[in-house]
Design an enzyme around this catalytic site. Structure first.
Site, PDB file in Angstrom:
ATOM      1  CE  LYS A  89      -3.900   2.138   0.238  1.00  0.00           C
ATOM      2  NZ  LYS A  89      -3.441   2.839  -0.996  1.00  0.00           N
ATOM      3  CD  GLN A 110       3.365   4.706   2.152  1.00  0.00           C
ATOM      4  OE1 GLN A 110       3.948   5.540   1.466  1.00  0.00           O
ATOM      5  NE2 GLN A 110       2.267   4.989   2.824  1.00  0.00           N
ATOM      6  CE  LYS A 113       4.110   7.576   5.399  1.00  0.00           C
ATOM      7  NZ  LYS A 113       3.769   8.461   4.260  1.00  0.00           N
ATOM      8  CE  LYS A 125       4.762   7.402  -2.412  1.00  0.00           C
ATOM      9  NZ  LYS A 125       4.056   7.944  -1.231  1.00  0.00           N
ATOM     10  N   GLY A 164      -2.746   8.245  -4.309  1.00  0.00           N
ATOM     11  CA  GLY A 164      -2.099   9.456  -4.803  1.00  0.00           C
ATOM     12  C   GLY A 164      -0.852   9.831  -4.027  1.00  0.00           C
ATOM     13  CG  ASP A 165       3.361  10.956  -2.975  1.00  0.00           C
ATOM     14  OD1 ASP A 165       3.268  10.729  -1.760  1.00  0.00           O
ATOM     15  OD2 ASP A 165       4.334  11.585  -3.449  1.00  0.00           O
ATOM     16  CB  THR A 208      -2.396  13.585   4.308  1.00  0.00           C
ATOM     17  OG1 THR A 208      -2.776  12.464   3.523  1.00  0.00           O
ATOM     18  CG2 THR A 208      -0.938  13.463   4.685  1.00  0.00           C
ATOM     19  CG  ASN A 239      -4.342  16.010  -0.565  1.00  0.00           C
ATOM     20  OD1 ASN A 239      -3.885  15.282   0.305  1.00  0.00           O
ATOM     21  ND2 ASN A 239      -5.652  16.134  -0.753  1.00  0.00           N
ATOM     22  CB  SER A 376      -5.509   4.734   1.898  1.00  0.00           C
ATOM     23  OG  SER A 376      -5.338   5.846   1.058  1.00  0.00           O
TER      24      SER A 376
HETATM   25  P1  NDP Z   1       0.611  17.761  -4.290  1.00  0.00           P
HETATM   26  O1  NDP Z   1       1.059  17.401  -5.628  1.00  0.00           O
HETATM   27  O2  NDP Z   1      -0.842  17.954  -4.015  1.00  0.00           O
HETATM   28  O3  NDP Z   1       1.358  19.089  -3.792  1.00  0.00           O
HETATM   29  C1  NDP Z   1       2.753  19.151  -3.736  1.00  0.00           C
HETATM   30  C2  NDP Z   1       3.171  20.523  -3.274  1.00  0.00           C
HETATM   31  O4  NDP Z   1       4.568  20.525  -2.988  1.00  0.00           O
HETATM   32  C3  NDP Z   1       2.952  21.574  -4.336  1.00  0.00           C
HETATM   33  O5  NDP Z   1       2.712  22.808  -3.714  1.00  0.00           O
HETATM   34  C4  NDP Z   1       4.292  21.565  -5.059  1.00  0.00           C
HETATM   35  O6  NDP Z   1       4.581  22.768  -5.757  1.00  0.00           O
HETATM   36  C5  NDP Z   1       5.249  21.373  -3.911  1.00  0.00           C
HETATM   37  N1  NDP Z   1       6.452  20.695  -4.406  1.00  0.00           N
HETATM   38  C6  NDP Z   1       6.518  19.463  -4.948  1.00  0.00           C
HETATM   39  N2  NDP Z   1       7.767  19.164  -5.344  1.00  0.00           N
HETATM   40  C7  NDP Z   1       8.488  20.230  -5.050  1.00  0.00           C
HETATM   41  C8  NDP Z   1       9.858  20.527  -5.210  1.00  0.00           C
HETATM   42  N3  NDP Z   1      10.731  19.640  -5.774  1.00  0.00           N
HETATM   43  N4  NDP Z   1      10.281  21.737  -4.781  1.00  0.00           N
HETATM   44  C9  NDP Z   1       9.405  22.609  -4.210  1.00  0.00           C
HETATM   45  N5  NDP Z   1       8.098  22.385  -4.040  1.00  0.00           N
HETATM   46  C10 NDP Z   1       7.653  21.210  -4.443  1.00  0.00           C
HETATM   47  O7  NDP Z   1       1.213  16.638  -3.326  1.00  0.00           O
HETATM   48  P2  NDP Z   1       0.773  16.240  -1.842  1.00  0.00           P
HETATM   49  O8  NDP Z   1       0.301  17.413  -1.094  1.00  0.00           O
HETATM   50  O9  NDP Z   1      -0.083  15.033  -1.944  1.00  0.00           O
HETATM   51  O10 NDP Z   1       2.176  15.740  -1.252  1.00  0.00           O
HETATM   52  C11 NDP Z   1       3.053  16.606  -0.550  1.00  0.00           C
HETATM   53  C12 NDP Z   1       3.991  15.779   0.314  1.00  0.00           C
HETATM   54  O11 NDP Z   1       3.222  15.018   1.244  1.00  0.00           O
HETATM   55  C13 NDP Z   1       4.847  14.760  -0.440  1.00  0.00           C
HETATM   56  O12 NDP Z   1       6.097  14.623   0.229  1.00  0.00           O
HETATM   57  C14 NDP Z   1       4.056  13.464  -0.277  1.00  0.00           C
HETATM   58  O13 NDP Z   1       4.893  12.334  -0.404  1.00  0.00           O
HETATM   59  C15 NDP Z   1       3.557  13.634   1.151  1.00  0.00           C
HETATM   60  N6  NDP Z   1       2.391  12.838   1.530  1.00  0.00           N
HETATM   61  C16 NDP Z   1       1.224  12.884   0.819  1.00  0.00           C
HETATM   62  C17 NDP Z   1       0.133  12.154   1.230  1.00  0.00           C
HETATM   63  C18 NDP Z   1      -1.179  12.232   0.545  1.00  0.00           C
HETATM   64  O14 NDP Z   1      -2.141  11.611   1.027  1.00  0.00           O
HETATM   65  N7  NDP Z   1      -1.324  12.981  -0.538  1.00  0.00           N
HETATM   66  C19 NDP Z   1       0.209  11.257   2.399  1.00  0.00           C
HETATM   67  C20 NDP Z   1       1.456  11.342   3.120  1.00  0.00           C
HETATM   68  C21 NDP Z   1       2.495  12.090   2.679  1.00  0.00           C
HETATM   69  P3  NDP Z   1       4.456  22.799  -7.361  1.00  0.00           P
HETATM   70  O15 NDP Z   1       2.990  22.696  -7.645  1.00  0.00           O
HETATM   71  O16 NDP Z   1       5.059  24.089  -7.754  1.00  0.00           O
HETATM   72  O17 NDP Z   1       5.223  21.608  -7.866  1.00  0.00           O
HETATM   73  O1  2IT Z   2       3.008   8.928   1.403  1.00  0.00           O
HETATM   74  C1  2IT Z   2       1.857   8.473   1.620  1.00  0.00           C
HETATM   75  O2  2IT Z   2       1.587   7.911   2.691  1.00  0.00           O
HETATM   76  C2  2IT Z   2       0.839   8.639   0.584  1.00  0.00           C
HETATM   77  N1  2IT Z   2       1.124   9.246  -0.438  1.00  0.00           N
HETATM   78  C3  2IT Z   2      -0.525   8.057   0.767  1.00  0.00           C
HETATM   79  C4  2IT Z   2      -0.531   6.592   0.407  1.00  0.00           C
HETATM   80  C5  2IT Z   2      -1.877   5.915   0.406  1.00  0.00           C
HETATM   81  O3  2IT Z   2      -1.881   4.732   0.032  1.00  0.00           O
HETATM   82  O4  2IT Z   2      -2.889   6.517   0.763  1.00  0.00           O
END
Ligand code: NDP
Ligand code: 2IT
Length: 444
Positions: A89, A110, A113, A125, A164-165, A208, A239, A376
């Site tokens: 997952k 992961q 976590k 992943k 997603g991520d 998240t 997100n 999830s």
């Molecule tokens: P999104 O794609 O929704 O948003 C990502 C954000 O981070 C955007 O604002 C983006 O800016 C910025 N960003 C991404 N890459 C870079 C970079 N190289 N340098 C600077 N800014 C950057 O992703 P999420 O919000 O889903 O994910 C954000 C973080 O949270 C990640 O590390 C992800 O692994 C982690 N995460 C996500 C989960 C989820 O459920 N979605 C769960 C647990 C962890 P821009 O649009 O300009 O690229």
């Molecule tokens: O980094 C993470 O934990 C996620 N992007 C969410 C993974 C999931 O299966 O919901």
């Protein structure tokens, strides 16, 4: 040379050019010395050697045609790291920086976590170096269909359940699910983060970010403190960042700044989240648009400087290694009391150590952002039972899970003699369940 040092050295020799994977593995394995020393059976069973080697890695070609008829080829990945406690997952990341090192570090994190959530999910992943920015909906759809045309054969609701991520949200999950269903002729819970009309769970979108704030509130409560009246800085505006901002404001905090990769915005009156949601969720535009709607706010075209803003609570929610030692020093000088990682591994190792050495409460991502994958798993439970829960029920389960994670990592940190070190607490607590399951299942 002790067991941990030997395994880390071998890992680096066998996996050259994977700095993010080395970093994540070093952080986890370093934390486990105290457990490994008192349990020689783990070394005898080659447990660490097996833990750091993914059960399976799938790499594939993703060809697609853009709106002008030009052919493009991207790399696709799925790392099925560990299935000891449940089906693989973990999310899919679409970002040009994606490579095997990044997917392996994310898959490795992961494992622990998912174990911390207390739910039956293994670690995996995947993703692609595809850049969704500036692509039309049709291009995104064709890319997702091509990606799934290869990945579907490796997935299954009891085998591997992606989500997603970065770069993969509701739109992409919809296209991926549509293609999976078409090829497999099966409407099952094979992806999470689905839309509500086709098997998604209420509160997964928020989970998240909300979870990050719930665990942070619990950590603050343990020190007789809370979010009310606090100044908060959140990096990212995707997100995780958006829903962390929403919950922090609901709990009475003022969020001063958010960012994207083009820079950060600072709003001394507190971020207007409706404006951010309109820019990011509706228009998919850049964050400097914020100053058009709120002219008193300031845009600074360097996202890394967001940490120079004075705040009580810092929530890095963008990407790996975005908060370095230099930033940590400024945050500490400015009196930060809590840093909680919404992103995966956003804080460099020396910055983490600096926070801990200076009395800042530091919640590592594998605990702090576990609310997303936990929800999830709740989506998987709802899919299997074909009964869907209210927002309030999912949200309340999420709160319980986050509070429990804090209590577990706190008590592990105390039990093993590192009180208040939640990095060690999370690594040990996450490891023990996986290790127990692996020992019980023999050398596989
Ligand atoms: P999104 O794609 O929704 O948003 C990502 C954000 O981070 C955007 O604002 C983006 O800016 C910025 N960003 C991404 N890459 C870079 C970079 N190289 N340098 C600077 N800014 C950057 O992703 P999420 O919000 O889903 O994910 C954000 C973080 O949270 C990640 O590390 C992800 O692994 C982690 N995460 C996500 C989960 C989820 O459920 N979605 C769960 C647990 C962890 P821009 O649009 O300009 O690229
Ligand atoms: O980094 C993470 O934990 C996620 N992007 C969410 C993974 C999931 O299966 O919901």
């Amino acid at each position: 040379m002790d067991y941990v040092d030997r395994v880390l050295q071998e890992l680096k020799e066998k996996n050259p050019g994977q700095p993010e994977f080395h970093q994540a593995a070093t952080e986890v394995l370093d934390s486990l010395r105290v457990v490994l020393d008192s349990n020689p059976a783990y070394e005898k069973a080659g447990l660490l050697e097996r833990l750091v080697e993914p059960e399976r890695i799938i790499m594939f070609r993703v060809p697609w045609v853009d709106d002008n008829g030009k052919v493009h080829v991207n790399k696709g990945y799925r790392v099925q790291f560990n299935s000891a406690i449940g089906p693989y997952k973990g999310g899919l990341r679409f970002h040009p920086s994606v490579n095997l090192s990044i997917i392996k570090f994310l898959g490795f994190e992961q494992i622990f976590k998912n174990s911390l959530t207390s739910l039956p999910i293994g670690g995996g992943k995947g993703g692609s170096d595809f850049d969704p920015k500036g692509k039309s909906d049709n291009e995104i759809m064709r890319f997702c269909q091509s990606f799934m045309t290869e990945l579907y054969r490796h997935m299954g609701s009891d085998t591997d359940v992606p989500a997603g991520d970065i770069g993969v949200g509701g739109r992409e999950i919809g296209f991926l699910f549509g293609q999976y269903k078409r090829i497999q002729n099966e409407h099952t819970g094979v992806l999470t983060g689905r839309g509500l009309s086709y098997g998604g769970s209420l509160a997964r979108t928020e989970a998240t970010g909300f979870g990050l704030v719930y665990i942070s509130q619990e950590a603050l409560n343990s020190k007789c403190n809370n979010f009310a009246g606090k100044k908060v800085v959140i990096s990212g505006s995707g997100n995780v960042a958006i829903y962390a901002c929403q919950k922090a404001m609901q709990l009475g905090a003022k969020v001063l700044a958010m960012s994207d990769s083009s820079g950060y915005i600072y709003d001394e009156n507190g971020i207007n989240l409706d404006v951010i949601k309109d820019i990011k969720e509706v228009k998919r535009a850049r964050i400097n648009e914020y100053v058009k709607a709120v002219p008193t706010a300031k845009f600074v075209p360097d996202h890394s400087k967001i940490w120079t803003i004075k705040c009580d609570i810092a929530l890095p929610c963008a990407t790996q290694n975005e908060l370095d030692l230099e930033s940590a020093k400024v945050l500490v000088k400015n009196g930060v009391i809590l840093v909680a990682e919404g992103a995966n591994m956003p804080t460099t190792m020396d910055a983490t150590k600096y926070f801990q050495d200076n009395g800042v409460m530091f919640l590592p991502g594998k605990a702090a952002n576990a609310g997303g994958v936990a929800t999830s798993a709740l989506e998987m439970a709802q899919s299997s039972s074909r009964i869907f829960w209210s927002f309030e029920k999912v949200d309340s389960e999420l709160q319980h899970i986050m509070i429990n994670i804090f209590r577990n990592i706190d008590s592990a940190s105390k039990k093993y003699g590192y009180e208040g070190n939640y990095v060690i607490g999370a690594n040990i607590a996450g490891f023990l369940k996986v290790a127990d399951a692996m020992m019980a299942q023999g050398v596989v």
